[in-house]
Design a protein around this motif. Structure first.
Motif, PDB file in Angstrom:
ATOM      1  N   ARG A   1       0.824  -1.218   0.000  1.00 56.67           N
ATOM      2  CA  ARG A   1       0.000   0.000   0.000  1.00 56.67           C
ATOM      3  C   ARG A   1       0.855   1.265   0.000  1.00 56.67           C
ATOM      4  NH1 ARG A   1      -4.356  -0.076  -2.023  1.00 56.67           N
ATOM      5  NH2 ARG A   1      -5.028   1.672  -0.789  1.00 56.67           N
ATOM      6  N   ILE A   2       2.015   1.228   0.642  1.00 60.51           N
ATOM      7  CA  ILE A   2       2.879   2.404   0.709  1.00 60.51           C
ATOM      8  C   ILE A   2       3.357   2.822  -0.682  1.00 60.51           C
ATOM      9  CG2 ILE A   2       5.193   3.159   1.438  1.00 60.51           C
ATOM     10  CD1 ILE A   2       4.676   1.846   4.097  1.00 60.51           C
ATOM     11  N   ARG A   3       3.581   1.867  -1.541  1.00 57.07           N
ATOM     12  CA  ARG A   3       4.019   2.206  -2.909  1.00 57.07           C
ATOM     13  C   ARG A   3       3.075   3.193  -3.560  1.00 57.07           C
ATOM     14  NH1 ARG A   3       4.770  -3.756  -4.156  1.00 57.07           N
ATOM     15  NH2 ARG A   3       6.650  -4.195  -3.000  1.00 57.07           N
ATOM     16  N   LYS A   4       1.787   3.033  -3.330  1.00 53.29           N
ATOM     17  CA  LYS A   4       0.786   3.948  -3.896  1.00 53.29           C
ATOM     18  C   LYS A   4       0.925   5.345  -3.282  1.00 53.29           C
ATOM     19  CE  LYS A   4      -1.108   0.930  -6.489  1.00 53.29           C
ATOM     20  NZ  LYS A   4      -0.827   0.949  -7.894  1.00 53.29           N
ATOM     21  N   PHE A   5       1.147   5.408  -1.975  1.00 52.08           N
ATOM     22  CA  PHE A   5       1.309   6.706  -1.319  1.00 52.08           C
ATOM     23  C   PHE A   5       2.556   7.424  -1.826  1.00 52.08           C
ATOM     24  CE2 PHE A   5      -0.808   4.665   2.588  1.00 52.08           C
ATOM     25  CZ  PHE A   5      -2.057   4.993   2.128  1.00 52.08           C
ATOM     26  N   MET A   6       3.632   6.680  -1.984  1.00 53.96           N
ATOM     27  CA  MET A   6       4.915   7.288  -2.359  1.00 53.96           C
ATOM     28  C   MET A   6       4.880   7.870  -3.765  1.00 53.96           C
ATOM     29  SD  MET A   6       7.690   4.849  -0.513  1.00 53.96           S
ATOM     30  CE  MET A   6       9.085   5.823  -1.006  1.00 53.96           C
ATOM     31  N   GLU A   7       4.039   7.346  -4.631  1.00 49.87           N
ATOM     32  CA  GLU A   7       3.930   7.883  -5.982  1.00 49.87           C
ATOM     33  C   GLU A   7       3.446   9.325  -5.951  1.00 49.87           C
ATOM     34  OE1 GLU A   7       1.323   5.235  -8.041  1.00 49.87           O
ATOM     35  OE2 GLU A   7       2.793   3.605  -8.067  1.00 49.87           O
ATOM     36  N   ASN A   8       2.603   9.673  -4.993  1.00 49.94           N
ATOM     37  CA  ASN A   8       2.011  11.005  -4.918  1.00 49.94           C
ATOM     38  C   ASN A   8       2.689  11.925  -3.907  1.00 49.94           C
ATOM     39  OD1 ASN A   8       0.020  10.205  -6.766  1.00 49.94           O
ATOM     40  ND2 ASN A   8      -1.145   9.259  -5.129  1.00 49.94           N
ATOM     41  N   CYS A   9       3.562  11.402  -3.084  1.00 54.12           N
ATOM     42  CA  CYS A   9       4.179  12.180  -2.009  1.00 54.12           C
ATOM     43  C   CYS A   9       5.338  13.021  -2.543  1.00 54.12           C
ATOM     44  CB  CYS A   9       4.672  11.249  -0.911  1.00 54.12           C
ATOM     45  SG  CYS A   9       5.374  12.122   0.486  1.00 54.12           S
ATOM     46  N   LYS A  10       5.374  14.293  -2.174  1.00 54.51           N
ATOM     47  CA  LYS A  10       6.445  15.200  -2.601  1.00 54.51           C
ATOM     48  C   LYS A  10       7.459  15.464  -1.494  1.00 54.51           C
ATOM     49  CE  LYS A  10       4.225  16.481  -6.511  1.00 54.51           C
ATOM     50  NZ  LYS A  10       3.668  15.248  -6.950  1.00 54.51           N
ATOM     51  N   ASP A  11       7.069  15.288  -0.249  1.00 51.22           N
ATOM     52  CA  ASP A  11       7.910  15.603   0.910  1.00 51.22           C
ATOM     53  C   ASP A  11       8.986  14.537   1.105  1.00 51.22           C
ATOM     54  OD1 ASP A  11       9.011  16.126   3.393  1.00 51.22           O
ATOM     55  OD2 ASP A  11       7.088  16.612   4.325  1.00 51.22           O
ATOM     56  N   ARG A  12      10.251  14.940   1.077  1.00 46.29           N
ATOM     57  CA  ARG A  12      11.368  13.995   1.202  1.00 46.29           C
ATOM     58  C   ARG A  12      11.430  13.322   2.576  1.00 46.29           C
ATOM     59  NH1 ARG A  12      15.301  14.003  -2.786  1.00 46.29           N
ATOM     60  NH2 ARG A  12      15.217  15.745  -4.218  1.00 46.29           N
ATOM     61  N   THR A  13      11.123  14.066   3.642  1.00 46.87           N
ATOM     62  CA  THR A  13      11.199  13.454   4.979  1.00 46.87           C
ATOM     63  C   THR A  13      10.139  12.363   5.122  1.00 46.87           C
ATOM     64  OG1 THR A  13       9.763  15.147   5.938  1.00 46.87           O
ATOM     65  CG2 THR A  13      12.139  15.516   6.064  1.00 46.87           C
ATOM     66  N   ILE A  14       8.975  12.595   4.562  1.00 49.34           N
ATOM     67  CA  ILE A  14       7.918  11.590   4.623  1.00 49.34           C
ATOM     68  C   ILE A  14       8.307  10.375   3.768  1.00 49.34           C
ATOM     69  CG2 ILE A  14       5.500  11.085   4.074  1.00 49.34           C
ATOM     70  CD1 ILE A  14       5.896  12.953   6.464  1.00 49.34           C
ATOM     71  N   LYS A  15       8.881  10.627   2.596  1.00 49.05           N
ATOM     72  CA  LYS A  15       9.321   9.528   1.734  1.00 49.05           C
ATOM     73  C   LYS A  15      10.378   8.684   2.446  1.00 49.05           C
ATOM     74  CE  LYS A  15       8.427  10.581  -3.025  1.00 49.05           C
ATOM     75  NZ  LYS A  15       8.961  10.643  -4.354  1.00 49.05           N
ATOM     76  N   THR A  16      11.301   9.332   3.136  1.00 49.20           N
ATOM     77  CA  THR A  16      12.326   8.620   3.876  1.00 49.20           C
ATOM     78  C   THR A  16      11.719   7.780   4.983  1.00 49.20           C
ATOM     79  OG1 THR A  16      13.907  10.387   3.416  1.00 49.20           O
ATOM     80  CG2 THR A  16      14.461   8.883   5.209  1.00 49.20           C
ATOM     81  N   TRP A  17      10.799   8.382   5.732  1.00 51.79           N
ATOM     82  CA  TRP A  17      10.135   7.683   6.811  1.00 51.79           C
ATOM     83  C   TRP A  17       9.378   6.455   6.268  1.00 51.79           C
ATOM     84  CZ3 TRP A  17       4.864   6.960   7.938  1.00 51.79           C
ATOM     85  CH2 TRP A  17       4.600   6.437   9.205  1.00 51.79           C
ATOM     86  N   MET A  18       8.640   6.641   5.170  1.00 54.07           N
ATOM     87  CA  MET A  18       7.859   5.547   4.611  1.00 54.07           C
ATOM     88  C   MET A  18       8.756   4.460   4.031  1.00 54.07           C
ATOM     89  SD  MET A  18       4.356   7.133   3.023  1.00 54.07           S
ATOM     90  CE  MET A  18       5.049   8.269   1.878  1.00 54.07           C
ATOM     91  N   SER A  19       9.877   4.840   3.434  1.00 59.44           N
ATOM     92  CA  SER A  19      10.756   3.821   2.847  1.00 59.44           C
ATOM     93  C   SER A  19      11.451   2.980   3.918  1.00 59.44           C
ATOM     94  CB  SER A  19      11.786   4.471   1.921  1.00 59.44           C
ATOM     95  OG  SER A  19      12.638   5.307   2.660  1.00 59.44           O
ATOM     96  N   ASN A  20      11.537   3.508   5.152  1.00 57.91           N
ATOM     97  CA  ASN A  20      12.145   2.754   6.241  1.00 57.91           C
ATOM     98  C   ASN A  20      11.205   1.741   6.866  1.00 57.91           C
ATOM     99  OD1 ASN A  20      14.657   3.938   6.061  1.00 57.91           O
ATOM    100  ND2 ASN A  20      14.051   5.640   7.377  1.00 57.91           N
TER     101      ASN A  20
END
Length: 153
Positions: free
Chosen positions: A133-152
């Motif tokens: 499910r996170i893959r879908k969120f990351m496609e639309n997310c622009k914030d780098r800190t959030i992307k880092t948090w989600m990728s961890n």
């Protein structure tokens, strides 16, 4: 969150899952002990908040999320939590909804098949679901800190 996770959350939130206490009130069964721990009568509150199995699952999820979630009462915590980021709220919503679903699934497997899913196994399946499910969120997310948090996760 997937549809099945959302549906189980909705039904559980309204107290309508067919837990042992409800089945006993309907006079369908005569015994109402929890299938996951066999310690007390199974109810919504007990199954998701007080059962030793559920507590262990919450502890594992808490560690996986880098102790963002308090180890006890993680579901209540999420309901009360105020997030600055919509993405973080969605991801944590997926984690908690998936946790509820997989606890309910483990209970049903124990009831129907007489098999116990270990909390560690439950965590692995939950992680797989959430990462998908996170893959879908990351496609639309622009914030780098959030992307880092989600990728961890």
């Amino acid at each position: 969150m997937t549809h099945k996770h959302g549906f189980i959350c909705w039904v559980a939130g309204h107290g309508k899952l067919l837990t042992q206490d409800r089945l006993e009130r309907m006079q369908i069964i005569t015994t109402n002990s929890c299938y996951l721990c066999d310690a007390q009568a199974e109810s919504h509150a007990y199954l998701f908040f007080n059962c030793e199995y559920s507590r262990k699952c919450c502890q594992l999820v808490s560690r996986w999320c880098k102790d963002v979630i308090p180890e006890e009462g993680c579901i209540l915590w999420w309901c009360r939590k105020r997030y600055r980021s919509l993405y973080r709220k969605k991801v944590m919503g997926c984690v908690i909804a998936g946790l509820l679903y997989h606890i309910w699934h483990a209970r049903n497997v124990a009831r129907m098949d007489c098999l116990m899913i270990r909390p560690e196994q439950l965590l692995r399946v939950l992680q797989k679901d959430v990462r998908f499910r996170i893959r879908k969120f990351m496609e639309n997310c622009k914030d780098r800190t959030i992307k880092t948090w989600m990728s961890n996760l």
